[in-house]
Scaffold this motif. Structure first.
Motif, PDB file in Angstrom:
ATOM      1  N   THR A   8     -14.390 -10.348   2.891  1.00 15.58           N
ATOM      2  CA  THR A   8     -14.346  -9.123   1.833  1.00 15.58           C
ATOM      3  C   THR A   8     -15.502  -8.284   2.236  1.00 15.58           C
ATOM      4  OG1 THR A   8     -15.610  -9.971   0.224  1.00 15.58           O
ATOM      5  CG2 THR A   8     -13.040 -10.852   0.243  1.00 15.58           C
ATOM      6  N   ALA A   9     -15.313  -7.055   1.404  1.00 15.38           N
ATOM      7  CA  ALA A   9     -16.172  -6.032   1.342  1.00 15.38           C
ATOM      8  C   ALA A   9     -17.311  -6.351   0.944  1.00 15.38           C
ATOM      9  CB  ALA A   9     -15.412  -4.783   0.932  1.00 15.38           C
ATOM     10  N   TYR A  83       0.652  -5.171   0.907  1.00 19.49           N
ATOM     11  CA  TYR A  83      -0.369  -4.296   1.098  1.00 19.49           C
ATOM     12  C   TYR A  83      -0.251  -3.008   0.264  1.00 19.49           C
ATOM     13  CZ  TYR A  83      -4.419  -3.283   4.100  1.00 19.49           C
ATOM     14  OH  TYR A  83      -5.498  -3.033   4.612  1.00 19.49           O
ATOM     15  N   GLY A  84       0.461  -2.929  -0.534  1.00 15.87           N
ATOM     16  CA  GLY A  84       0.684  -1.607  -1.412  1.00 15.87           C
ATOM     17  C   GLY A  84      -0.881  -1.197  -2.214  1.00 15.87           C
ATOM     18  N   PHE A  85      -1.387  -2.207  -2.753  1.00 18.81           N
ATOM     19  CA  PHE A  85      -2.765  -1.847  -3.258  1.00 18.81           C
ATOM     20  C   PHE A  85      -3.663  -1.022  -2.486  1.00 18.81           C
ATOM     21  CE2 PHE A  85      -3.247  -4.912  -7.162  1.00 18.81           C
ATOM     22  CZ  PHE A  85      -1.857  -4.643  -7.557  1.00 18.81           C
ATOM     23  N   ALA A  89      -4.856   2.736  -2.276  1.00 20.97           N
ATOM     24  CA  ALA A  89      -6.214   2.928  -2.871  1.00 20.97           C
ATOM     25  C   ALA A  89      -6.740   3.208  -1.690  1.00 20.97           C
ATOM     26  CB  ALA A  89      -6.669   1.718  -3.632  1.00 20.97           C
ATOM     27  N   ASP A 429      -3.111  -7.861   0.740  1.00 21.04           N
ATOM     28  CA  ASP A 429      -3.963  -7.216  -0.307  1.00 21.04           C
ATOM     29  C   ASP A 429      -4.959  -8.257  -1.017  1.00 21.04           C
ATOM     30  OD1 ASP A 429      -3.294  -4.491  -0.644  1.00 21.04           O
ATOM     31  OD2 ASP A 429      -1.742  -5.001  -2.024  1.00 21.04           O
ATOM     32  N   TYR A 432      -8.792  -8.145  -0.461  1.00 16.55           N
ATOM     33  CA  TYR A 432      -9.531  -7.052  -0.779  1.00 16.55           C
ATOM     34  C   TYR A 432      -9.482  -7.011  -2.399  1.00 16.55           C
ATOM     35  CZ  TYR A 432      -9.736  -6.386   3.962  1.00 16.55           C
ATOM     36  OH  TYR A 432      -9.802  -6.477   5.242  1.00 16.55           O
ATOM     37  N   TRP A 433      -8.451  -7.351  -2.983  1.00 14.55           N
ATOM     38  CA  TRP A 433      -8.064  -7.073  -4.330  1.00 14.55           C
ATOM     39  C   TRP A 433      -8.064  -8.310  -5.245  1.00 14.55           C
ATOM     40  CZ3 TRP A 433      -8.292  -2.082  -5.708  1.00 14.55           C
ATOM     41  CH2 TRP A 433      -8.128  -1.111  -4.344  1.00 14.55           C
ATOM     42  N   GLU A 434      -8.207  -8.262  -6.448  1.00 14.42           N
ATOM     43  CA  GLU A 434      -7.591  -9.195  -7.604  1.00 14.42           C
ATOM     44  C   GLU A 434      -6.195  -8.838  -7.532  1.00 14.42           C
ATOM     45  OE1 GLU A 434      -9.442 -11.600  -8.831  1.00 14.42           O
ATOM     46  OE2 GLU A 434     -11.565 -10.866  -8.276  1.00 14.42           O
ATOM     47  N   PRO A 436      -2.360  -9.424  -9.263  1.00 14.69           N
ATOM     48  CA  PRO A 436      -1.666 -10.008 -10.227  1.00 14.69           C
ATOM     49  C   PRO A 436      -0.316 -10.815  -9.346  1.00 14.69           C
ATOM     50  CG  PRO A 436      -1.174  -7.717 -10.424  1.00 14.69           C
ATOM     51  CD  PRO A 436      -2.208  -7.877  -9.213  1.00 14.69           C
TER      52      PRO A 436
END
Lengths: 456, 456, 456
Positions: A8-9, A83-85, A89, A429, A432-434, A436
Motif C-alpha cells: 500500500t501507499a 475499483y470504483g473507490f 478518488a 480497491d 488501498y482502501w478500507e 465496506p
C-alpha cells in the motif's frame, strides 16, 4: 497482513504528498499573484464595467471544465466492479495535484510577468486542461498502478504537457483550442507508452476483476453524460469570445450527436446477436468531442462537424472491438479504459482534420474573423498552406513528446519502492482502501469477509 | 439463442441508423449554415462587443437545457431494476437523433433565410426542447419498444412537434416559453396515444421486472434532482432577456418548491401506514416546473407560482396513486413512467393557467414589458381576452396533433419487422445489451448466469 | 404493524406540511413581490441593456448554488447503506421548505421595501444559503429524526439563521460572503447542540446500519464531486461582481486543491496499514471550501489560500479519525455525518482566518477595491483592527445563537408526538418509505422480505 502493508501507499504516499504540497506552497508564495482582473488594487471598478472583466466575459467558465474533469473523467472510470473507490478518488487526487502543479508549470511557460505568475480564470482553465491530459493517461494504466506511482506520473506529465503546449502554441503557432493534440493525443500516447513499459505478462491473474457489474456501468454513464453535455463548453472555453466560442460550441454539439449515432449503429453491427455493448456507448459516443478539438473553432461547417463526428464514432467503436485486443496481444500495451480508442485515434484524426481545415482557410470564408482564428495568416506572416504544415508538425511533436516522455516515465515508475500492486491484486480497491461490503449483511461482517477474500 | 437474435436490433438498427445519419448529413450539407453570430465572416469583432453576441446574452445556455435532457430524463427513467442500460442509453440515442433531425425540421419551419437554415445558440435550445418531448413520449412506452421502433417514433414525433410548434407560436401567436403545451402536453399525449395502440394484454408476463430496486431508485433521484435544479433555466431559456428570464426563473423556482412540499404531504397521506413512495418524490415533485411552462414568463406573481406548484404536485401525486391503475385497466394505456401524471395533467393545467393569466394581462401590470411578453396585445392587434382564447386554441390543437399523431405513429410501430420485445421480455436489458452480472461472482460467470436466467 | 404506523409520519407529516404550505402561501400573497429587475412594469428594456439586469450580472447564478445544495448535500448524505431514500429525499423536502420560508424570513430582515419583500436572483441565492445551513444541521442528526421533527427543526433554524445573519451583516458589519460563520459554523453547531439534546444512549441497537456499502459510498462521491466543483461559485455568488467574484473563485479553487491533497496524505497516514478511508475523502477534501468562506473575497493571496486549505483538510481528517469518537463517548454528541469535522471546525478556522486577514487589510493592498470588500474601513468609519474585532464578535455571536438555539430546538424536538424513530430503527428507510428489495428476486418478494426484516 504484513505483506499487504508493503503493497500500500502507507508511509510513502503521505510522505511524498507532504513534500509535494510543501514544495508547491513555497513556489506559490514566491511566484504566484492574482491577475489584475482579480486584484482589488489593480481592478478599477469605477472605470470599467463588469463585462470588461475576463471572468464574466468568458461564458464557458472554468467551472464547466471542472465538471468535465472531475465528474466526467471520475465517473467514466468507475466502470470497474471493484475499483470504483480508486477510480473516482484517485481522479480527485491526481486532478487536485495537477491543478496546482500545472498552475506553476504553465505559468512558467506562458504567463511570467516580471518574475511573477498571474493567476485568473484563464490560468484555471489551462490548468484544468492539463489535469484532463493526466486523467487520460490515468485511464490507460487504471488499476495497475499505486497512488505514489500515479503522483510521480502526474509530476512528470504536467511538466512535459507544459513544454509540449508551449512548443505548439507559442513556438509553432499551432491552433488547438479544444486540445485534440495537446490534451487528447498527448494524454493518450503518454499513458499508452507508460503502460507499454509497465507491461504485466501475468495480468491474467486479475482478469476476473477487469470488468463491470450492472450498477458500475451505470455509474460510468454518469461520467459519459456529463462529458457529453459539457464538451461544447470545454472545447470553446479557450477560444476567442464572440463568434469563435459560439461556433466551437455548435461544431462540438453536432459532432457529438453524430459520433453517438454512429457508435450505436456500429456497436449493434459488430456485437454478438446484434446486441449493444455499454463500453462502446460509454466511450465511443464521446469521440465526436475529441475529433473537433482542433478544428472546432475553425469554419468547419455544420456538415463538416457531422461528418467528423460520424467518422470518429466509427473508428472508436471499431477500435474497442478489434484493435484493443491486438494492442495487448501484439504490442503488449494494456489499455484499461481504451484511451487509445477514445482519445488516441480520435485525437490524431482531430489533428489531421485541423491540418485540412487550416489549409483550406481563406480570407473569404473567415472575413474579419480570420485574425482571431489564424492571426499569423491574417497578418500575412504565413499562408494557409504553411499553417497546415505547422499544424502537422504540431501533431508530430506531440506524438514524439508523448511517447518518449511516457516511455521514460514508465522506466521511472518501475522503481520497486513505488509500491505497484502485485499482478494478482490489480483492479482491486481493497489494497488501498478500507472497503465496506457490497450489501448489508456483508458490511456488518466486512472484516471477516475481507479475510476470506484475501485468503482465497 | 436463435430466437433472441431476431428480437434484437441486430441487422435492422445499424442499417436504419446508417441511412438516417446519411440522409441527415446530406440535408445538413445542403441547408445548414452558421448563424451570423457564429460565423467568422459575418461577425464583426471590431464593431460590436461580445455582449451583443446572442451566445453571451442568453444566460441560461443550451448547456443547461442539455443537462435537463440528458442527465435529467436519462436518469429519471433508470428506476427500472433491469432496464437501466436501455433507459440511460436509449435516452442518449433518441436525444442525439432528435437534436439533428429537429435542427432541420425546426429550421424548415422557423428560420429559413434564403433557402438556408441558420444554426446558433437559439436553434440548439429549440432542438433540445424537441428532444425533451421525444423523451417524454419514450417514458410512456419505456421497456416495451425496441430501438428501431423508438427511432421511427422520434422521426415522426419531431416532424409533428415542429408542425405543432409552428402552428402555435407562428400561426396562432400563442405564448408557451417553457412548453407546457408544445413540450409536455404534446410529448405526453403523443406517447400515451402510441402506448394505447401498442397495448399489450399479456404484459403481466413481464410485470415482475416493472419495478425498482433500492439502488435503481437512487439513480432515478439523480435525474430528479438535476431536473429540479435546472428547470428554472429550462423554462427561461427561450424567454426575452431582461426581466422576462429573471421572472421566469423566479416563478419556476417557487412553483417547484411548492410542488415538492405538496408531493411529500400527499404521498404520506395516501401511502399505506403513512409511508412515502419514491415514485411520487421522483416525479410529482417536478410537476411545478411543468405547470408554469406557459405562464412562467407572465406576471404570475410569486404567490401565483406557489399556488400553481402546489396544485400540480397534488394532482400529479393523486394521479400516480389512483389514476395510473385506472388508465391501464379501463383505458388500456400502459404508461411505464407515469408521464400522464408528470407531463400530461400538469401540462394541461399549465396551459389553462396560461389562458387565465393571459386573459388577466393589463397594460398596468406589465408596463413597458407588455411588448416582450404579449407583443400582439401590446401592439393593439389583440385584446387580452383574445390572447386567452388563442392560448386555449393552442391547447386544443396540441391535444389533437398529439393524440392523432401518436395513434397513427402507433399503427406504424406495430409493423412486425420493427422488432418489438415479446411480452415476456419487456423491461429487460438483456435482449439489447451485453449485460454483466449484478455482483462480482456473477460477473465472472455472467454467461452461465445469463443462461440460467433466460431458462427460468 | 400497528406500532409502525405510529412511528411514521402518517397523519402528522401531511397535516403539518399542509399547514406550513398554507401559511407560507398566505404570507407570500401578502408580502412577496418581484424585484424591479424581474418586474415587467418596472424594468425598462429600452433604457437599459441586459447587462444592467442583476440576473445577468452575477455570473455564478442561483442555479450553481442550487446544485451545491440539492445535488451536493443530497448525495453526500446518501452514504448510509439503508438510508439513501431518506438522505436524498429529506434533503429535497427540507431544502424546498427552507427556500420558501427563508425567502420570507430573510426578506423580513433584509429587504422590506414599503412593507413588501422583493424577490429576485439575490433573494434566491440568499435562501439557498439558508437551506445549506439547514442541511448541515440535518447531517448531524441524520437517521435519528423523523420528517416532522426535521420540518420543525428547519422552521426554527431558518428563523434563527435570518436573525444571526442580520446581526452579523447588518448590525456588526461583518464580512462573510461564503458563510464560514453564517452557514457552516451556524449550521454545524446548531445541529450538534440539537443532537446533544436528542442523545440516544441506546443507539448501539442501530449501529449495524450506521455504515456504508460499496455502492452507497459511490453515491456519496457524486455529492462530494459536485460540491467540490461548484464551491468556487458558491463562495463567490454573493460577493461584488468584478475583481471580488474573480478572486473569491480563485481562492476557493486553490484552497480546495490543498485540502484534497492534505486529506489524502493524512488519511493514508492515520489509516490501518496505510489504507485510505472514503469517509475522509468524501468530507475532509471539501474543508478547503469552508475555510475560505469568510476570507475568500479578501486579498488572501493564492499562497494563503493553499495554506488555509491544507490546514483545513488536516484538521478535518484528524477530526474524523480521532475526535468524532470522543465527541460521542465524552460529550454525548452523535454526529452522523461528521459535520463537526467538515463544517464546524473548518468554519471556526475560516472565521478566525477572516479575523486575521481583515486585521491586515491596508489601503495599499486593496487600492480602490477596499470599498467593495470593507466599505466601513474604506469609508474611514472603522480601522482594519476594529474590523477584525467585529469579525471575531461575529464568530462569538454565531456560536452563541447556534448552540443556544440548537439546544432549545432539541428540547422542542423531544416532544413525543413528533414521531422520532425508535433506537432500534435508526438509519432505516423502511419506517418512512415503501422500500423495494436490493435485488430482483427480493424486489419480487419485497413484502415478504420486509416482514422477515421487521420481525428480526
Amino acid at each position: 497482513m504484513r505483506m499487504r502493508s508493503r503493497l500500500t501507499a502507507g508511509g510513502t504516499c503521505p510522505g511524498s504528498l507532504r513534500e509535494d504540497v510543501g514544495a508547491t506552497a513555497i513556489l506559490f508564495a514566491v511566484f504566484v499573484r492574482y491577475d489584475p482582473d482579480a486584484d482589488a488594487a489593480l481592478w478599477h471598478w469605477g472605470n470599467r464595467s463588469s463585462s470588461d472583466n475576463e471572468f464574466y466575459f468568458r461564458y464557458p467558465s472554468f467551472q464547466d471544465v471542472h465538471v468535465m474533469v472531475f465528474v466526467g473523467f471520475g465517473f467514466l472510470m468507475a466502470f470497474l466492479q471493484r475499483y470504483g473507490f480508486s477510480s473516482v478518488a484517485f481522479t480527485f487526487l491526481l486532478a487536485a495535484f495537477a491543478l496546482q502543479w500545472a498552475t506553476l508549470v504553465q505559468g512558467f511557460f506562458h504567463s511570467m510577468h516580471g518574475g511573477r505568475i498571474h493567476v485568473g480564470v484563464q490560468s484555471m482553465i489551462n490548468a484544468d486542461f492539463c489535469a484532463a491530459a493526466v486523467l487520460i493517461s490515468f485511464g490507460a494504466v487504471l488499476g495497475k498502478t499505486g497512488p505514489v506511482q500515479l503522483l510521480l506520473m502526474a509530476l512528470l506529465e504536467v511538466l512535459l504537457f507544459g513544454l509540449n503546449e508551449f512548443v505548439l502554441l507559442s513556438v509553432l503557432g499551432v491552433k488547438d483550442a479544444g486540445g485534440s493534440m495537446t490534451i487528447h493525443t498527448f494524454g493518450a500516447y503518454f499513458g499508452l507508452a507508460l503502460s507499454r513499459v509497465l507491461y504485466r505478462p501475468q495480468l491474467e491473474k486479475s482478469r476476473h476483476r477487469q470488468g463491470s457489474v450492472y450498477h458500475s456501468d451505470l455509474f460510468a454513464m454518469i461520467g459519459t453524460i456529463f462529458l457529453w453535455t459539457f464538451w461544447p463548453s470545454f472545447n470553446s472555453a479557450p477560444t476567442m469570445p464572440g463568434d469563435g466560442q459560439h461556433r466551437t460550441s455548435l461544431n462540438t454539439y453536432y459532432s457529438l450527436t453524430a459520433s453517438t449515432l454512429s457508435t450505436f449503429a456500429l456497436s449493434a453491427l459488430v456485437g454478438e446477436h446484434g446486441r449493444l455493448d455499454m463500453v462502446h456507448i460509454q466511450n465511443a459516443a464521446l469521440a465526436g468531442g475529441v475529433v473537433v478539438g482542433t478544428s472546432g473553432e475553425m469554419m468547419l461547417t455544420p456538415f463538416g462537424a457531422l461528418a467528423a463526428g460520424f467518422l470518429a464514432g466509427t473508428v472508436s467503436t471499431l477500435g474497442f472491438k478489434f484493435f484493443t485486443p491486438v494492442l495487448e496481444a501484439k504490442f503488449k500495451v494494456q489499455d484499461t479504459c481504451g484511451v487509445h480508442n477514445l482519445h488516441g485515434m480520435p485525437g490524431v484524426l482531430g489533428a489531421l482534420l485541423g491540418v485540412l481545415v487550416a489549409g483550406l482557410a481563406t480570407h473569404e470564408a473567415y472575413g474579419d474573423g480570420l485574425g482571431s482564428v489564424f492571426p499569423l495568416v491574417a497578418g500575412g506572416r504565413r499562408s494557409a498552406t504553411a499553417q497546415a504544415v505547422f499544424q502537422l508538425c504540431g501533431l508530430l511533436v506531440t506524438l514524439t513528446f508523448a511517447s518518449v516522455g511516457g516511455g521514460l516515465g514508465g522506466l521511472l515508475l518501475r522503481l520497486p519502492f513505488l509500491g505497484p500492486p502485485p499482478d494478482s491484486q490489480c483492479f482491486e480497491d481493497r489494497i488501498y482502501w478500507e472497503v465496506p461490503g457490497e450489501r448489508e449483511e456483508e458490511a456488518q461482517g466486512s472484516l471477516g469477509a475481507e479475510e476470506t477474500d484475501t485468503r482465497a
